[in-house]
Design a protein around this motif. Structure first.
Motif, PDB file in Angstrom:
ATOM      1  N   ASP A 122      19.446  -3.334  -0.699  1.00  0.00           N
ATOM      2  CA  ASP A 122      19.023  -1.938  -0.706  1.00  0.00           C
ATOM      3  C   ASP A 122      17.733  -1.842   0.107  1.00  0.00           C
ATOM      4  N   TYR A 123      17.686  -0.869   1.045  1.00  0.00           N
ATOM      5  CA  TYR A 123      16.502  -0.751   1.890  1.00  0.00           C
ATOM      6  C   TYR A 123      15.566   0.368   1.434  1.00  0.00           C
ATOM      7  N   GLY A 124      15.479   0.555   0.129  1.00  0.00           N
ATOM      8  CA  GLY A 124      14.420   1.392  -0.408  1.00  0.00           C
ATOM      9  C   GLY A 124      14.682   2.873  -0.431  1.00  0.00           C
ATOM     10  N   ASN A 125      15.931   3.316  -0.282  1.00  0.00           N
ATOM     11  CA  ASN A 125      16.218   4.752  -0.296  1.00  0.00           C
ATOM     12  C   ASN A 125      16.899   5.204  -1.579  1.00  0.00           C
ATOM     13  N   ASN A 126      16.823   4.355  -2.602  1.00  0.00           N
ATOM     14  CA  ASN A 126      17.395   4.663  -3.917  1.00  0.00           C
ATOM     15  C   ASN A 126      18.918   4.802  -3.892  1.00  0.00           C
ATOM     16  N   GLU A 132      10.166  -3.605  -7.874  1.00  0.00           N
ATOM     17  CA  GLU A 132      11.369  -4.019  -8.591  1.00  0.00           C
ATOM     18  C   GLU A 132      11.285  -5.490  -8.967  1.00  0.00           C
ATOM     19  N   ARG A 152      12.096  -0.220  -5.759  1.00  0.00           N
ATOM     20  CA  ARG A 152      11.783  -0.670  -4.409  1.00  0.00           C
ATOM     21  C   ARG A 152      10.624  -1.672  -4.463  1.00  0.00           C
ATOM     22  N   GLU A 153       9.386  -1.231  -4.185  1.00  0.00           N
ATOM     23  CA  GLU A 153       8.269  -2.166  -4.036  1.00  0.00           C
ATOM     24  C   GLU A 153       7.979  -2.992  -5.276  1.00  0.00           C
ATOM     25  N   SER A 174      16.896  -5.409  -3.961  1.00  0.00           N
ATOM     26  CA  SER A 174      15.998  -4.621  -3.119  1.00  0.00           C
ATOM     27  C   SER A 174      15.403  -5.496  -2.027  1.00  0.00           C
ATOM     28  N   VAL A 230      12.033   7.199  -2.435  1.00  0.00           N
ATOM     29  CA  VAL A 230      13.048   7.016  -3.472  1.00  0.00           C
ATOM     30  C   VAL A 230      13.281   8.268  -4.310  1.00  0.00           C
ATOM     31  N   SER A 261       6.948   1.469  -7.771  1.00  0.00           N
ATOM     32  CA  SER A 261       8.282   1.979  -7.462  1.00  0.00           C
ATOM     33  C   SER A 261       9.313   0.976  -7.962  1.00  0.00           C
ATOM     34  N   HIS A 287      18.064   9.148  -1.182  1.00  0.00           N
ATOM     35  CA  HIS A 287      17.184   9.508  -2.299  1.00  0.00           C
ATOM     36  C   HIS A 287      17.204  11.007  -2.580  1.00  0.00           C
TER      37      HIS A 287
END
Length: 546
Positions: free
Chosen positions: A313-317, A448, A445-446, A334, A484, A442, A260
């Motif tokens: 994807d583990y939430g790091n953009n 999406e 992430r959360e 995500s 992110v 987000s 990110h």
């Protein structure tokens, strides 16, 4: 710079335990055993700082020590700006971090303002003084891989190879979470000293310096269906491409590098030291090289997905950076949309508690209680048993457990009672991660792929922060960026100090009901049937009027 450590014991340095608890949490974020760069006030996540600079830190400490029980300190992006007379039930600290007007919410603008000393990036729990090291993210990671196992592999990861990268403050939870679910983990990390550190602390089982060495080690464990974790020294893009070239397809592929923030992602071809030198000498060229490496990194993940791997994807953009580099398409999903959202619909999330005494026995005593009151929940009991065996405390002893809105308030009231009758040696700080149902907007992430398309609606974390102020949280904050990056999320944090008093009991009853219950309403409003049913139930602690 002097590294300050959190006080312990039951003697006050402040005028009340509400202030004392926040002081201890603040300094705990900088404990040398858990903080990434305590000398730079960075707790984790590339550049997540607890205060804007050292002078601001010292000033905050001094104010907390002298803050009256009816006063509130305001903190603006890590800088104390005012103390106001409020009332005893109000928060002792209210803060905002890295918030920019949307048109100007870019990393470029943020860096310009940061260079002028006008703002600071708090990541999530660093800025809200509730970072507790690897354990803070450990159960969320455990829950994620548990859901991966249930959805794709019949309930466990035995005999499955999981490839990921990043063994930093967040990523270090991966090997423990994967092996706890029975899997075999290869975690790529560019910094050899970090791999050694995780090996010494038993976060990983084995260190390898080449992919061939790592694969040789994993072969036997996979065939025997036994768990093991390997920290592989290397650049993630290089290693992932090597998997593709060799035609080896892991069962699961993800990543937790600090993608990110391009300044924290090490480009291919550079050692950590060489990268630091280039970053300082020519940040623009550094970011260009980092972005090119991320493009290769993501392309390799897409190739592995096409060959049959479960990729997320583990939430790091990471995907967003890949698109920025020129990749197109959906790429891969995500982790929240795929595995965590059903938990959010129940108001279930990362509840944390920290022993302000500094005595591990206070946490072990609460472990006994939580296993007793939730003995019929196999998931909770298994989690507490696992973390007691595999995780050692760093800094103030702490625990995390994913609880729903009913469980949080029940356990919080019991903790406060234990403090009151002297069963615990000092008060307990109750807090949570920002990755909670109502606490974050987000879109990558959360939130999406929300059912109603409300991915980017940021009203919810703002409402969450204001509601927690009204409900009596000890600390409330609203921030931008999280894991992110600037421009991609708005999120809120909260902490309540359980000091054994009747006032604390009232704070806990209100905050620990309303904070997660708003999350249920958020998902009910978005059209999720589970959340709708819960919000309409007689036991729900709010009136849902959507």
């Amino acid at each position: 710079m002097e590294i300050l450590k959190s006080p312990t014991g039951n003697q006050l340095n402040c005028k009340g335990w509400q202030q004392e608890g926040l002081l201890r949490l603040l300094l705990n974020c900088l404990h040398p055993d858990i903080a990434k760069k305590p000398q730079d006030l960075i707790a984790y996540g590339g550049s997540g700082k607890v205060a804007r600079n050292y002078e601001c830190l010292i000033r905050i400490i001094d104010i907390l020590k002298n803050l009256e029980n009816d006063e509130t300190l305001l903190v603006q992006s890590g800088k104390p700006v005012g103390v106001f007379r409020t009332f005893s039930f109000a928060p002792r600290v209210i803060m905002a971090g890295a918030l920019l007007v949307p048109k100007w919410s870019t990393w470029e603008t943020f860096y310009e303002l940061e260079k002028k000393g006008l703002t600071a990036y708090g990541q999530s729990t660093a800025g809200s003084w509730s970072y507790i090291g690897t354990q803070g993210i450990l159960q969320g990671t455990w829950e994620t891989f548990n859901q991966v196992a249930k959805k794709h592999f019949g309930g466990n990861l035995r005999g499955k190879l999981i490839l990921s990268s990043g063994l930093g403050e967040m990523g270090s939870a991966q090997p423990l979470a994967i092996t706890a679910n029975g899997g075999v983990a290869i975690i790529v990390e560019v910094d050899k000293s970090v791999v050694k550190k995780r090996l010494l602390s038993s976060v990983i089982d084995v260190m390898a310096t080449s992919l061939d060495e790592a694969l040789d080690i994993t072969a036997g464990y996979i065939s025997r269906k036994e768990p093991v974790s390997i920290g592989l020294v290397g650049n993630a893009a290089d290693v992932y491409e090597e998997f593709v070239k060799k035609g080896i397809v892991p069962d699961v592929v993800t990543d937790q590098t600090p993608a990110h923030d391009l300044k924290s992602y090490v480009p291919s071809g550079f050692s950590v030291e060489e990268a630091a030198e280039l970053r300082e000498r020519n940040p623009h060229i550094y970011e260009e090289k980092a972005l090119k490496t991320i493009k290769r990194h993501v392309s390799a993940m897409v190739s592995l997905k096409e060959k049959g791997a479960v990729v997320f994807d583990y939430g790091n953009n990471l995907r967003t950076q890949g698109r920025k580099a020129g990749l197109k398409g959906a790429l891969f999903p995500s982790f929240v949309a795929e595995y965590i959202r059903p938990l959010f619909c129940e108001g279930r999330g990362p509840f944390r508690w920290v022993a302000l005494s500094g005595d591990p026995e206070d946490i072990y005593r609460t472990d006994e209680v939580i296993k007793a009151i939730f003995k019929n929940d196999k998931r909770i009991v298994e989690w507490i048993d696992f973390v007691e065996k595999r995780f050692s405390f760093h800094g103030l002893p702490a625990r995390v457990c994913w609880l729903n809105y009913r469980e949080r308030v029940l356990f919080g009231e019991i903790i406060n009672h234990m403090v009151r009758i002297g069963e615990l040696k000092a008060p307990i700080a109750i807090t949570r991660d920002h990755m909670d149902a109502a606490a974050v907007a987000s879109p990558f992430r959360e939130t999406e792929a929300m059912k109603d398309g409300s991915d980017a609606i940021a009203d919810w974390p703002v409402l969450n922060a204001m509601l927690n102020c009204c409900s009596g949280a000890t600390l409330v904050g609203l921030y931008q960026g999280g894991g992110v990056g600037i421009g991609y999320s708005i999120h809120s944090g909260m902490t309540v100090i359980a000091d054994g008093t009747e006032e604390a009991e009232k704070r806990l009853q209100l905050v620990l009901k309303s904070d997660p219950a708003l999350g249920v309403i958020r998902y009910a409003d978005a059209g999720y049937e589970i959340a709708k049913e819960i919000a309409k139930s007689q036991s729900f602690p709010a009136k849902a009027v959507f």
